[in-house]
Design a protein around this motif. Structure first.
Motif, PDB file in Angstrom:
ATOM      1  N   ALA A  61       0.851  -1.201   0.000  1.00 18.99           N
ATOM      2  CA  ALA A  61       0.000   0.000   0.000  1.00 18.99           C
ATOM      3  C   ALA A  61       0.885   1.249   0.000  1.00 18.99           C
ATOM      4  O   ALA A  61       0.830   2.052   0.924  1.00 18.99           O
ATOM      5  N   PRO A  62       1.703   1.415  -1.047  1.00 16.81           N
ATOM      6  CA  PRO A  62       2.641   2.548  -1.052  1.00 16.81           C
ATOM      7  C   PRO A  62       1.951   3.907  -1.053  1.00 16.81           C
ATOM      8  O   PRO A  62       2.571   4.911  -0.692  1.00 16.81           O
ATOM      9  N   TRP A  63       0.684   3.967  -1.418  1.00 15.94           N
ATOM     10  CA  TRP A  63      -0.067   5.220  -1.375  1.00 15.94           C
ATOM     11  C   TRP A  63      -0.087   5.804   0.033  1.00 15.94           C
ATOM     12  O   TRP A  63      -0.161   7.019   0.205  1.00 15.94           O
ATOM     13  N   LEU A  64       0.023   4.943   1.064  1.00 13.83           N
ATOM     14  CA  LEU A  64       0.021   5.423   2.442  1.00 13.83           C
ATOM     15  C   LEU A  64       1.281   6.198   2.803  1.00 13.83           C
ATOM     16  O   LEU A  64       1.318   6.884   3.817  1.00 13.83           O
ATOM     17  N   LEU A  65       2.309   6.092   1.982  1.00 18.30           N
ATOM     18  CA  LEU A  65       3.558   6.818   2.249  1.00 18.30           C
ATOM     19  C   LEU A  65       3.559   8.194   1.593  1.00 18.30           C
ATOM     20  O   LEU A  65       4.509   8.948   1.741  1.00 18.30           O
ATOM     21  N   GLY A  66       2.492   8.536   0.890  1.00 18.78           N
ATOM     22  CA  GLY A  66       2.399   9.811   0.190  1.00 18.78           C
ATOM     23  C   GLY A  66       1.984  10.957   1.106  1.00 18.78           C
ATOM     24  O   GLY A  66       1.507  10.766   2.223  1.00 18.78           O
ATOM     25  N   ASP A  67       2.128  12.154   0.588  1.00 21.08           N
ATOM     26  CA  ASP A  67       1.824  13.366   1.347  1.00 21.08           C
ATOM     27  C   ASP A  67       0.358  13.474   1.755  1.00 21.08           C
ATOM     28  O   ASP A  67       0.040  14.113   2.753  1.00 21.08           O
ATOM     29  N   ASP A  68      -0.529  12.862   1.000  1.00 20.42           N
ATOM     30  CA  ASP A  68      -1.956  12.942   1.324  1.00 20.42           C
ATOM     31  C   ASP A  68      -2.325  12.156   2.578  1.00 20.42           C
ATOM     32  O   ASP A  68      -3.431  12.310   3.095  1.00 20.42           O
ATOM     33  N   TRP A  69      -1.413  11.330   3.056  1.00 14.55           N
ATOM     34  CA  TRP A  69      -1.721  10.437   4.170  1.00 14.55           C
ATOM     35  C   TRP A  69      -0.881  10.719   5.408  1.00 14.55           C
ATOM     36  O   TRP A  69      -0.683   9.844   6.251  1.00 14.55           O
ATOM     37  N   VAL A  70      -0.425  11.959   5.567  1.00 16.33           N
ATOM     38  CA  VAL A  70       0.420  12.329   6.710  1.00 16.33           C
ATOM     39  C   VAL A  70      -0.302  12.087   8.035  1.00 16.33           C
ATOM     40  O   VAL A  70       0.312  11.646   9.010  1.00 16.33           O
ATOM     41  N   ALA A  71      -1.594  12.348   8.095  1.00 18.54           N
ATOM     42  CA  ALA A  71      -2.338  12.118   9.340  1.00 18.54           C
ATOM     43  C   ALA A  71      -2.295  10.644   9.746  1.00 18.54           C
ATOM     44  O   ALA A  71      -2.122  10.320  10.928  1.00 18.54           O
ATOM     45  N   VAL A  72      -2.427   9.747   8.777  1.00 23.43           N
ATOM     46  CA  VAL A  72      -2.351   8.313   9.067  1.00 23.43           C
ATOM     47  C   VAL A  72      -0.927   7.941   9.477  1.00 23.43           C
ATOM     48  O   VAL A  72      -0.721   7.184  10.426  1.00 23.43           O
ATOM     49  N   GLN A  73       0.055   8.480   8.776  1.00 25.63           N
ATOM     50  CA  GLN A  73       1.458   8.214   9.119  1.00 25.63           C
ATOM     51  C   GLN A  73       1.747   8.656  10.550  1.00 25.63           C
ATOM     52  O   GLN A  73       2.396   7.930  11.317  1.00 25.63           O
ATOM     53  N   ASN A  74       1.266   9.848  10.913  1.00 26.81           N
ATOM     54  CA  ASN A  74       1.455  10.333  12.285  1.00 26.81           C
ATOM     55  C   ASN A  74       0.811   9.397  13.290  1.00 26.81           C
ATOM     56  O   ASN A  74       1.384   9.112  14.341  1.00 26.81           O
ATOM     57  N   ARG A  75      -0.377   8.908  12.962  1.00 27.15           N
ATOM     58  CA  ARG A  75      -1.078   7.993  13.867  1.00 27.15           C
ATOM     59  C   ARG A  75      -0.320   6.683  14.029  1.00 27.15           C
ATOM     60  O   ARG A  75      -0.227   6.148  15.134  1.00 27.15           O
ATOM     61  N   LEU A  76       0.249   6.162  12.950  1.00 26.41           N
ATOM     62  CA  LEU A  76       1.035   4.928  13.049  1.00 26.41           C
ATOM     63  C   LEU A  76       2.252   5.132  13.943  1.00 26.41           C
ATOM     64  O   LEU A  76       2.573   4.278  14.776  1.00 26.41           O
ATOM     65  N   ILE A  77       2.923   6.266  13.783  1.00 24.35           N
ATOM     66  CA  ILE A  77       4.095   6.562  14.610  1.00 24.35           C
ATOM     67  C   ILE A  77       3.692   6.754  16.071  1.00 24.35           C
ATOM     68  O   ILE A  77       4.360   6.257  16.982  1.00 24.35           O
ATOM     69  N   GLU A  78       2.588   7.458  16.309  1.00 25.81           N
ATOM     70  CA  GLU A  78       2.096   7.638  17.681  1.00 25.81           C
ATOM     71  C   GLU A  78       1.784   6.298  18.331  1.00 25.81           C
ATOM     72  O   GLU A  78       2.130   6.059  19.489  1.00 25.81           O
ATOM     73  N   LEU A  79       1.098   5.451  17.586  1.00 26.25           N
ATOM     74  CA  LEU A  79       0.713   4.137  18.105  1.00 26.25           C
ATOM     75  C   LEU A  79       1.950   3.287  18.415  1.00 26.25           C
ATOM     76  O   LEU A  79       2.025   2.649  19.469  1.00 26.25           O
TER      77      LEU A  79
END
Length: 101
Positions: A61-79
């Motif tokens: 799911a490389p789309w999750l590494l894109g700029d449009d998904w920063v909120a999800v990326q932040n949540r993964l790092i927080e978790l």
């Protein structure tokens, strides 16, 4: 699962949508059913401490590494941080770096 009275068949689409609505993660609300499902699966790998699945699913799911998904990326790092999963953060940053090259 709901039954469709006219055809007496199970309406799996409704059951899937109901499950998504009841079990969605905050980051998946605006993502839609499929992307929300993918986000939930990746989130679950952190809870399960399954680094190989985390990396594999992000690679699929490389789309999750894109700029449009920063909120999800932040949540993964927080978790990962909240659950003492530093190896997930390191792997995520390695994947993000590779994707930007």
């Amino acid at each position: 699962m709901r039954r469709n009275d006219a055809s007496n068949k199970c309406d799996l689409g409704s059951a899937q949508n109901e499950y998504f609505i009841e079990h969605r993660t905050p980051c998946a609300i605006d993502a839609g059913p499929w992307k929300g499902f993918v986000i939930e699966r990746i989130t679950r790998t952190i809870h399960d401490d399954d680094l190989a699945a985390f990396v594999g699913q992000l690679q699929r799911a490389p789309w999750l590494l894109g700029d449009d998904w920063v909120a999800v990326q932040n949540r993964l790092i927080e978790l990962a941080s909240a659950n003492d999963r530093g190896k997930f953060i390191a792997a995520f940053l390695d994947l993000e770096t590779a994707a930007s090259i």
